[in-house]
Scaffold this active site. Structure first.
Site, PDB file in Angstrom:
ATOM      1  N   GLY A  36       0.839  -1.203   0.000  1.00 53.36           N
ATOM      2  CA  GLY A  36       0.000   0.000   0.000  1.00 53.36           C
ATOM      3  C   GLY A  36       0.874   1.253   0.000  1.00 53.36           C
ATOM      4  O   GLY A  36       0.652   2.192  -0.780  1.00 53.36           O
ATOM      5  N   HIS A  37       1.914   1.250   0.879  1.00 54.85           N
ATOM      6  CA  HIS A  37       2.837   2.395   0.913  1.00 54.85           C
ATOM      7  C   HIS A  37       3.618   2.495  -0.398  1.00 54.85           C
ATOM      8  O   HIS A  37       3.867   3.590  -0.902  1.00 54.85           O
ATOM      9  CB  HIS A  37       3.840   2.230   2.065  1.00 54.85           C
ATOM     10  CG  HIS A  37       3.218   2.189   3.429  1.00 54.85           C
ATOM     11  ND1 HIS A  37       3.256   1.070   4.223  1.00 54.85           N
ATOM     12  CD2 HIS A  37       2.551   3.128   4.138  1.00 54.85           C
ATOM     13  CE1 HIS A  37       2.648   1.326   5.363  1.00 54.85           C
ATOM     14  NE2 HIS A  37       2.202   2.559   5.338  1.00 54.85           N
ATOM     15  N   GLN A  61      -1.075  10.321  18.194  1.00 53.06           N
ATOM     16  CA  GLN A  61      -2.306   9.767  17.612  1.00 53.06           C
ATOM     17  C   GLN A  61      -2.683   8.399  18.179  1.00 53.06           C
ATOM     18  O   GLN A  61      -3.588   7.756  17.675  1.00 53.06           O
ATOM     19  CB  GLN A  61      -2.212   9.733  16.085  1.00 53.06           C
ATOM     20  CG  GLN A  61      -1.227   8.749  15.501  1.00 53.06           C
ATOM     21  CD  GLN A  61      -1.058   8.946  13.998  1.00 53.06           C
ATOM     22  OE1 GLN A  61      -0.426   9.900  13.550  1.00 53.06           O
ATOM     23  NE2 GLN A  61      -1.608   8.057  13.204  1.00 53.06           N
ATOM     24  N   GLY A 147      -3.462   7.081   1.395  1.00 54.20           N
ATOM     25  CA  GLY A 147      -4.209   5.900   0.961  1.00 54.20           C
ATOM     26  C   GLY A 147      -5.657   5.952   1.420  1.00 54.20           C
ATOM     27  O   GLY A 147      -5.955   6.350   2.557  1.00 54.20           O
ATOM     28  N   LYS A 184      -4.286  -4.388   2.510  1.00 58.28           N
ATOM     29  CA  LYS A 184      -2.933  -4.424   3.082  1.00 58.28           C
ATOM     30  C   LYS A 184      -2.868  -3.474   4.257  1.00 58.28           C
ATOM     31  O   LYS A 184      -3.376  -2.343   4.178  1.00 58.28           O
ATOM     32  CB  LYS A 184      -1.908  -3.975   2.050  1.00 58.28           C
ATOM     33  CG  LYS A 184      -1.904  -4.818   0.795  1.00 58.28           C
ATOM     34  CD  LYS A 184      -0.673  -5.650   0.704  1.00 58.28           C
ATOM     35  CE  LYS A 184      -0.671  -6.419  -0.607  1.00 58.28           C
ATOM     36  NZ  LYS A 184       0.321  -7.486  -0.646  1.00 58.28           N
ATOM     37  N   SER A 185      -2.236  -3.917   5.345  1.00 53.29           N
ATOM     38  CA  SER A 185      -2.112  -3.071   6.529  1.00 53.29           C
ATOM     39  C   SER A 185      -0.900  -3.531   7.324  1.00 53.29           C
ATOM     40  O   SER A 185      -0.611  -4.739   7.389  1.00 53.29           O
ATOM     41  CB  SER A 185      -3.367  -3.216   7.398  1.00 53.29           C
ATOM     42  OG  SER A 185      -3.120  -2.716   8.701  1.00 53.29           O
TER      43      SER A 185
HETATM   44  O1  PAF Z   1      -1.617   7.121   7.928  1.00 55.38           O
HETATM   45  C1  PAF Z   1      -0.599   7.159   8.667  1.00 55.38           C
HETATM   46  O2  PAF Z   1       0.314   6.334   8.571  1.00 55.38           O
HETATM   47  C2  PAF Z   1      -0.495   8.254   9.723  1.00 55.38           C
HETATM   48  O3  PAF Z   1      -1.746   8.544  10.271  1.00 55.38           O
HETATM   49  C3  PAF Z   1       0.186   9.526   9.214  1.00 55.38           C
HETATM   50  C4  PAF Z   1      -0.603  10.189   8.102  1.00 55.38           C
HETATM   51  C5  PAF Z   1       1.584   9.180   8.701  1.00 55.38           C
HETATM   52  C6  PAF Z   1       0.322  10.536  10.354  1.00 55.38           C
HETATM   53  O4  PAF Z   1       1.072  10.013  11.403  1.00 55.38           O
END
Ligand code: PAF
Length: 281
Positions: A36-37, A61, A147, A184-185
């Site tokens: 995904g990345h 977060q 994504g 995908k995760s």
């Molecule tokens: O989607 C993510 O991996 C995170 O929420 C992000 C956008 C990198 C912010 O930490």
């Protein structure tokens, strides 16, 4: 590929690149990179002169009982993936570099947060908009790639860009899936073998819902029940939510009409998985 751990060093380099007219494409991540990345990086590579990838597991977060400490990390492997896919600058700051003092000023997401993941992860999106604001200021990208698996995050980042007047184009990239359809995760590594087999039902339920809608069902409660019943019958997971909203506004709807998101979160023993489909009727 150059690796930057210090904000100032990256800022100096970015200014140099921008002064020479280079377009910056930015992929923000928390690392433990998967396909995904890679798709985000490929999109950035195709569009930009300089691709910046950030890897930062952002403590702001994560809630107190969430997986900040155990979030999967493998910087060596991530570096290899970044090099293979043409990243120019990897930004990999420490927590102390990003938050050297107890933060006095943070950003707050006021809207679109009382539904989906925001409802069960109170404060999560405040942490996201705070770190993304910092990252946007540091990297100053022309385009930023996110994504759609995290569709609520995408909707909120749209608002962040608009409300804070960032001169940045948000590029939404469709979810990348395993061959059996599982999104995908980074958190899929937490699934046991049997949970991994069951997890495919998340995507299947979304497809069942879309099939029912295409066959004329337009009552959201019926669609939600269909998804719930399938997940409950076929998995050992616990449903966190099954919800349908207008997209990207994330407002309640009375019937299945317009641009909509159908979204699911399911908790397995060590992983909470999310997935969604965005449709237009
Ligand atoms: O989607 C993510 O991996 C995170 O929420 C992000 C956008 C990198 C912010 O930490």
């Amino acid at each position: 590929m150059r690796i930057f751990q210090k904000i100032k060093d990256l800022q100096v380099e970015i200014i140099k690149q921008k002064l020479s007219g280079k377009k910056i494409g930015f992929v923000p991540t928390m690392g433990f990179l998967h396909e995904g990345h890679v798709e985000l990086i490929k999109r950035a590579r195709a569009d930009s002169d300089i691709v910046v990838l950030s890897i930062f597991v952002n403590p702001l977060q994560f809630g107190p009982n969430e997986d900040f400490d155990s979030y999967p990390r493998d910087i060596k492997r991530d570096e290899e993936i970044a090099v293979q896919n043409g990243v120019d600058f990897l930004f990999y700051p420490t927590v102390e570099e990003m938050y050297p003092t107890k933060t006095t000023v943070t950003a707050i997401a006021n809207n679109k947060v009382n539904v989906l993941c925001g409802k069960s992860r109170v404060g999560h999106f405040d942490g996201v908009v705070t770190v993304v604001t910092k990252l946007f200021n540091i990297v100053q990208p022309n385009k930023a790639y996110f994504g759609l698996k995290d569709a609520q995050q995408v909707a909120i980042i749209h608002s962040l860009i608009e409300d804070f007047n960032f001169p940045i184009e948000l590029v939404e990239v469709p979810t990348i899936r395993e061959v059996d359809g599982l999104a995908k995760s980074s958190r899929n590594v937490y699934l046991s073998d049997s949970e991994r087999n069951e997890a495919v039902e998340i995507n299947r339920s979304l497809d069942l819902a879309i099939e029912a809608i295409n066959n004329g069902e337009n009552n959201n409660d019926v669609i939600i029940d269909l998804i719930r019943n399938n997940i409950e019958d076929k998995t050992s997971g616990t449903i966190d939510y099954v919800e349908i909203y207008s997209y990207p506004e994330l407002q309640n709807i009375t019937e299945i009409k317009g641009k909509l998101i159908i979204a699911i979160a399911v908790k397995f023993s060590r992983a909470r998985l999310i997935d969604n489909k965005i449709i237009e009727i």
